[in-house]
Design a protein around this motif. Structure first.
Motif, PDB file in Angstrom:
ATOM      1  N   TYR A 267     -39.521   6.216  32.250  1.00 26.83           N
ATOM      2  CA  TYR A 267     -39.573   5.718  30.871  1.00 26.83           C
ATOM      3  C   TYR A 267     -40.024   4.774  30.549  1.00 26.83           C
ATOM      4  CZ  TYR A 267     -37.802  10.464  29.922  1.00 26.83           C
ATOM      5  OH  TYR A 267     -37.381  11.871  29.687  1.00 26.83           O
ATOM      6  N   GLU A 268     -41.041   4.210  30.119  1.00 27.05           N
ATOM      7  CA  GLU A 268     -41.149   2.860  29.437  1.00 27.05           C
ATOM      8  C   GLU A 268     -41.699   3.002  28.053  1.00 27.05           C
ATOM      9  OE1 GLU A 268     -44.955  -0.527  30.151  1.00 27.05           O
ATOM     10  OE2 GLU A 268     -44.945   1.316  31.479  1.00 27.05           O
ATOM     11  N   ILE A 269     -40.406   2.750  27.178  1.00 25.11           N
ATOM     12  CA  ILE A 269     -40.240   2.452  25.635  1.00 25.11           C
ATOM     13  C   ILE A 269     -40.663   1.734  25.131  1.00 25.11           C
ATOM     14  CG2 ILE A 269     -38.673   3.211  23.982  1.00 25.11           C
ATOM     15  CD1 ILE A 269     -38.837   4.660  25.705  1.00 25.11           C
ATOM     16  N   SER A 270     -41.983   1.543  24.192  1.00 22.92           N
ATOM     17  CA  SER A 270     -43.106   0.817  23.765  1.00 22.92           C
ATOM     18  C   SER A 270     -42.179  -0.101  22.787  1.00 22.92           C
ATOM     19  CB  SER A 270     -44.342   1.192  23.749  1.00 22.92           C
ATOM     20  OG  SER A 270     -44.264   2.793  23.245  1.00 22.92           O
ATOM     21  N   ALA A 271     -41.990   1.066  21.975  1.00 21.97           N
ATOM     22  CA  ALA A 271     -40.653   0.381  20.801  1.00 21.97           C
ATOM     23  C   ALA A 271     -40.398  -0.174  20.722  1.00 21.97           C
ATOM     24  CB  ALA A 271     -40.730   1.570  19.800  1.00 21.97           C
ATOM     25  N   PRO A 272     -40.556  -2.090  20.512  1.00 19.75           N
ATOM     26  CA  PRO A 272     -39.474  -2.639  20.612  1.00 19.75           C
ATOM     27  C   PRO A 272     -38.092  -3.242  19.672  1.00 19.75           C
ATOM     28  CG  PRO A 272     -40.771  -3.705  19.480  1.00 19.75           C
ATOM     29  CD  PRO A 272     -41.217  -2.267  19.561  1.00 19.75           C
ATOM     30  N   GLN A 273     -37.716  -1.856  19.148  1.00 19.10           N
ATOM     31  CA  GLN A 273     -36.388  -1.956  18.073  1.00 19.10           C
ATOM     32  C   GLN A 273     -35.543  -0.963  18.948  1.00 19.10           C
ATOM     33  OE1 GLN A 273     -37.975  -1.147  14.603  1.00 19.10           O
ATOM     34  NE2 GLN A 273     -37.261  -2.786  13.725  1.00 19.10           N
ATOM     35  N   ILE A 278     -31.248   0.416  22.116  1.00 19.81           N
ATOM     36  CA  ILE A 278     -31.207   1.242  23.508  1.00 19.81           C
ATOM     37  C   ILE A 278     -30.098   0.266  24.680  1.00 19.81           C
ATOM     38  CG2 ILE A 278     -31.786   2.577  25.870  1.00 19.81           C
ATOM     39  CD1 ILE A 278     -31.778   4.080  24.039  1.00 19.81           C
ATOM     40  N   ASN A 279     -30.534  -0.755  24.809  1.00 14.04           N
ATOM     41  CA  ASN A 279     -29.600  -2.140  24.977  1.00 14.04           C
ATOM     42  C   ASN A 279     -28.786  -2.190  24.945  1.00 14.04           C
ATOM     43  OD1 ASN A 279     -31.582  -2.202  27.132  1.00 14.04           O
ATOM     44  ND2 ASN A 279     -32.792  -3.961  26.035  1.00 14.04           N
ATOM     45  N   MET A 280     -28.203  -2.343  23.234  1.00 16.72           N
ATOM     46  CA  MET A 280     -27.110  -2.631  23.181  1.00 16.72           C
ATOM     47  C   MET A 280     -26.217  -1.459  22.697  1.00 16.72           C
ATOM     48  SD  MET A 280     -27.264  -5.466  22.120  1.00 16.72           S
ATOM     49  CE  MET A 280     -25.455  -5.206  20.838  1.00 16.72           C
ATOM     50  N   VAL A 281     -26.567  -0.379  23.079  1.00 12.79           N
ATOM     51  CA  VAL A 281     -25.947   1.031  23.859  1.00 12.79           C
ATOM     52  C   VAL A 281     -24.499   0.705  24.936  1.00 12.79           C
ATOM     53  CG1 VAL A 281     -25.685   3.484  23.846  1.00 12.79           C
ATOM     54  CG2 VAL A 281     -27.181   2.389  22.353  1.00 12.79           C
TER      55      VAL A 281
END
Lengths: 499, 304, 115
Positions: A267-273, A278-281
């Protein structure tokens, strides 16, 4: 034969298992499975060398080219994980004999070795394959074998733990299956490499996001990511001791690998928000896992359970590295994956030796035991130091890289939590060390209690050798860090470079 | 009963969506094997009817389920419509199976081509899964090697002298076995294959047990036999792959088996399907015997 | 448009029923039944994805031009086998649990062992 290494890696244990069933004699089965696992280990090392020499290897099963047939695709990341898994498999099997002949009834012992090989084959299969559905199939092989292995524990609670794990594991696997199905519907392919190329075109669609969520939750269930870890302490505590060694060293590692593969490669999630969320999770869950699980570990009286909670905490460190979403963060995760296999493997083998003597591993029973089993407990101390993260052990290396990765992004609070986690580890390890080394032996208080403990002193050589191999590896790779550091760095760069 | 009907309904559901092979399998598994195992379990576990304890859990569960459901529904919103021929799923990989498999593999059933050749390795994995389950059940339920003391169930079977049933079954069982063989070897052309054949074969044996008792069945197939052959099935499958390896081709590449590519594919598929059939039949019988033995144990305890 | 996806939604409803039974029921056998429903619904989901309007079963016949997608069928064949393997293992675990605890109710078992 050299070009067939990828498939040999998996089919040696896979076909070794039914052959092992035909032997049907415990000692023969044991020797045979050691032979199989050592061959597997040699294959994996050769494979890693091959990857270092010529880069990513692709192997077409059945001779059908990639998206139509099933492909085995070995790069730095899975070659590295393959070595970890097969090394632990071989080491565990060498140590297995005494524990198994004590804990499992004789007619069932060959079945134990068959299941063990199947589990090994399943885990290697998940790691080596480049096909999403093939992952599911091998996941189930390893899971079913794991449920069997856990249920072989001599406590009746082993049955309940196995059942609990079966339900959770099957839900997890079905979630992964849903995720794979959604991906297939959006791209028309099952090959992971192909998926990674075709997904970006449809990445904004809800279906892809839903598939991402399902795979994430499914894998998180399998790897006991906090707060989905509730099955793990039971499973680790009541499984036969040697099974715990193997599971702690491998099963969650393979799940982490899957998470890495899906999260950074497919997966390459493009939407930065969304990416930020996800990173914060990941970071939040990682920190919670480290702190809460370590805290719970302090209050455990059963040492196996204590180390199981500690495993949940260690998984937290790896997830923290994910959340940083940088080459160095991922490198820290991969390093910790390697190191944790070394230290937890060592610690659980030490517990196997203790359980062989005492029949159980309650904290109170350990009093003064170190004088009887100095080698075992010296190993436990070193393993514990490594778990805490003291310099000159591997535990220090991975925590150092994690701290550096956090400092790179000025996330100072993460460093604080890592230190706090280490502090909590000091407490729970110290409780064991104190009991074993500094408290008076219990036998003096009730002499009639333990007859077995007094008859022989040290653990059998067959347990001590694998134990010390792992412990010395803890120190060796703590001082000479070149091997794991360079591999994990190349792996992490590959993931970020390719993405 | 309801469970069995559920199995049949889902089988017909598959049928209506053109998945004949899947429907066949689901009919055998969903309506046959799993309800049978379920009944055998209930026979030894008993029917417990105690109400759920904690009313809190269902609420949390309900919430969880609703969240998951909503997530899935949102996920489907921008999915291609049901049955649309231009959906991406039908574009990339699948066309080759449909267009070229009749020439490349030489058999009309595309499902068999994909299952046994393009994705044969998945099928090997599937056989190993079944084998693993067999090992698991064996290690959980079978403690005793000797099976001499299974007599209570046989007594029960003997008490109700089902003369008519026995005669009917004597007429029925041979055709079932032959049908099993037909399904085994006809999988290339119609729906069917090793897995379904294995289940049918096992069903014939199970039927025999139900009418004539375990003792006689053991004279035909005993535990060691089943155990050994369940391993041999997997090894037979694997040996095809090893033969390809030894001849310098990739694992499970059937082209080494004969000069003519389609003949080679035929031979390869035949052998691996045979491996699948053997393992599946043996493991099914093994699981059934283990369950029966356990019911026996429960009855013994009740009598005491 | 809405009707286009109706098939999927029915499957999702079935899926969630199964999922609910697995997590909410205390009876171990019922949990396994729920698990089974959960799995079968995923199978139906896959097969739905393979359906092509106007297509026939993927076996070569004279005159047929459009076939359904064979790949999901293959995957689900494998998944069904995996499902029955899991069920068999789970049921034998339940039998052993009953023999050791005398019950198949989750709450009773938890109480006995203070897990």
């Amino acid at each position: 034969m050299i070009s067939h290494l990828p498939i040999l890696q998996v089919i040696i244990p896979l076909l070794g298992a039914p052959a092992c069933l035909l032997l049907n004699r415990p000692n023969l089965a044991w020797l045979f499975s050691i032979l199989v696992s050592v061959l597997t280990l040699i294959t994996s090392i050769a494979l890693l060398m091959q990857v270092q020499a010529q880069g990513t290897i692709s192997y077409m099963l059945g001779g059908w080219e990639a998206p139509w047939g099933i492909e085995y695709r070995i790069d730095f990341i899975n070659a590295f994980v393959l070595v970890i898994v097969s090394a632990l498999g071989a080491i565990t099997l060498i140590a297995a004999k005494d524990g198994i002949s004590k804990e499992i009834a004789e007619p069932k012992q060959p079945l134990f070795y068959v299941s063990f090989l199947l589990c090994l084959a399943g885990l290697l299969g998940i790691t080596a394959t480049g096909d999403a559905f093939n992952i599911f199939v091998f996941l189930e092989i390893s899971s079913l074998a794991t449920y069997t292995l856990i249920a072989m524990g001599d406590d009746r609670r082993a049955l309940w733990s196995s059942y609990q794990y079966l339900i959770v594991g099957t839900i997890g696997a079905t979630f992964i299956l849903i995720g794979i199905g959604l991906m297939y519907m959006m791209t028309g392919t099952l090959n992971i490499h192909d998926l990674a190329e075709r997904l970006p075109a449809v990445t904004a669609s809800n279906a892809v996001l839903a598939s991402y969520a399902f795979i994430l939750v499914g894998v998180a269930l399998k790897l006991a990511l906090f707060p989905l870890h509730f099955w793990l302490p039971n499973a680790y505590t009541y499984a036969p001791n040697i099974v715990t060694v193997f599971l702690a060293g491998t099963a969650t590692k393979v799940a982490i690998y899957l998470l890495i593969r899906f999260n950074f490669d497919v997966y390459e999630i493009s939407a930065p928000q969304f990416k930020y969320m996800i990173n914060m999770v990941f970071i939040t869950l990682g920190i919670m896992a480290v702190i809460i699980a370590s805290w719970t570990a302090i209050y455990q009286t059963n040492i196996k359970r204590m180390l199981a909670y500690s495993s949940v905490a260690q998984i937290g460190y790896m997830i923290l590295g994910f959340g940083l979403d940088s080459v160095s963060g991922l490198q820290a995760s991969l390093l910790h994956l390697f190191n944790h296999a070394l230290m937890k493997g060592g610690l659980f083998i030490a517990l196997t030796a203790v359980a062989l003597k005492l029949g159980k591993v309650e904290l109170d029973d350990l009093n003064g035991l170190a004088k009887k089993m100095p080698w075992t407990f010296a190993a436990f101390v070193i393993g514990g130091l490594s778990l805490i993260g003291v310099p000159l052990t591997v535990g220090f290396v991975s925590k150092w890289y994690l701290v550096v990765a956090a400092a790179e992004q000025q996330q100072w609070y993460i460093i604080g939590f890592v230190l706090l986690g280490s502090l909590l580890a000091v407490i729970y390890i110290w409780r064991v060390v104190e009991a074993a080394w500094f408290k008076p032996p219990k036998e003096l208080q009730n002499a009639a209690g333990n007859v077995t403990a007094t008859t022989s002193r040290e653990a059998p050589v067959l347990i001590l050798i694998p134990l010390w191999i792992l412990i010395l590896a803890n120190i060796y790779f703590g001082i000479d860090t070149r091997f794991p550091v360079s591999i994990s760095q190349q792996a992490a760069q590959l993931l970020f470079g390719g993405a | 009963m309801l469970f069995s009907i559920y199995g049949l309904i889902s089988a017909s559901f598959f049928m209506s969506m053109d998945a004949v092979d899947v429907a066949f399998t689901e009919a055998a598994v969903g309506a046959g094997v799993s309800p049978l195992l379920m009944l055998a379990t209930l026979a030894s576990v008993g029917r417990y009817q105690k109400k759920p304890t904690d009313p809190e859990i269902p609420k949390v569960a309900l919430l969880l389920v609703i969240i998951t459901g909503i997530l899935l529904i949102i996920g489907t919103l921008d999915m291609p419509a049901f049955g649309a021929a231009d959906a991406p799923a039908h574009q990339h990989v699948a066309p080759r199976y449909i267009k070229e498999s009749p020439e490349e593999i030489g058999i009309p059933n595309m499902v068999t081509s994909v299952l046994a050749s393009y994705r044969a390795y998945d099928t090997l994995g599937e056989v190993v899964v079944i084998f693993t389950a067999g090992i698991g059940v064996l290690s959980l339920l079978n403690f005793r090697r000797r099976r001499r003391n299974i007599h209570l169930i046989d007594d029960i079977i003997a008490i109700d002298e089902h003369k008519i049933l026995r005669i009917v079954s004597k007429i029925l069982i041979p055709p079932i076995l032959i049908f099993g063989l037909y399904v085994q070897f006809h999988g290339d052309f119609g729906p069917g294959g090793g897995f379904q054949a294995g289940v049918i074969f096992a069903a014939a044996i199970i039927l025999y047990v139900l009418f004539f008792g375990v003792k006689y069945a053991h004279q035909v197939v005993n535990q060691t036999f089943v155990r050994v052959f369940s391993a041999i099935g997997v090894l037979l499958y694997g040996s095809v792959g090893v033969v390809s390896l030894l001849n310098g081709k990739n694992f499970l590449d059937y082209h080494v088996l004969a000069e003519n590519p389609t003949t080679a594919q035929h031979i390869g598929i035949l052998v691996i399907e045979l491996g699948v059939g053997i393992t599946v039949a043996c493991v099914m019988i093994l699981i059934f015997f283990s369950f029966i033995e356990n019911i026996e144990k429960v009855i013994q305890e009740l009598r005491k | 448009m809405i009707l286009d996806l109706f098939n999927y939604w029915v499957v999702i409803a079935l899926m969630m029923i199964g999922f609910f039974i697995v997590i909410a029921r205390g009876n171990l056998v019922k949990k396994i039944i729920g698990l089974n429903i959960f799995q079968t619904s995923v199978f139906i989901f896959y097969i739905s994805a393979g359906k092509v309007n106007g297509g026939t079963a993927p076996i070569v016949v004279e005159g047929a031009k459009l076939y359904s997608n064979p790949l999901p069928h293959v995957l689900i064949l494998t998944a069904i086998v995996v499902g029955i393997a899991t069920t068999a293992l789970a049921l034998s675990l339940v039998i052993r649990i009953k023999a050791n605890y005398g019950s198949v109710e989750e709450s009773v078992i938890l109480k006995q062992d203070k897990l």
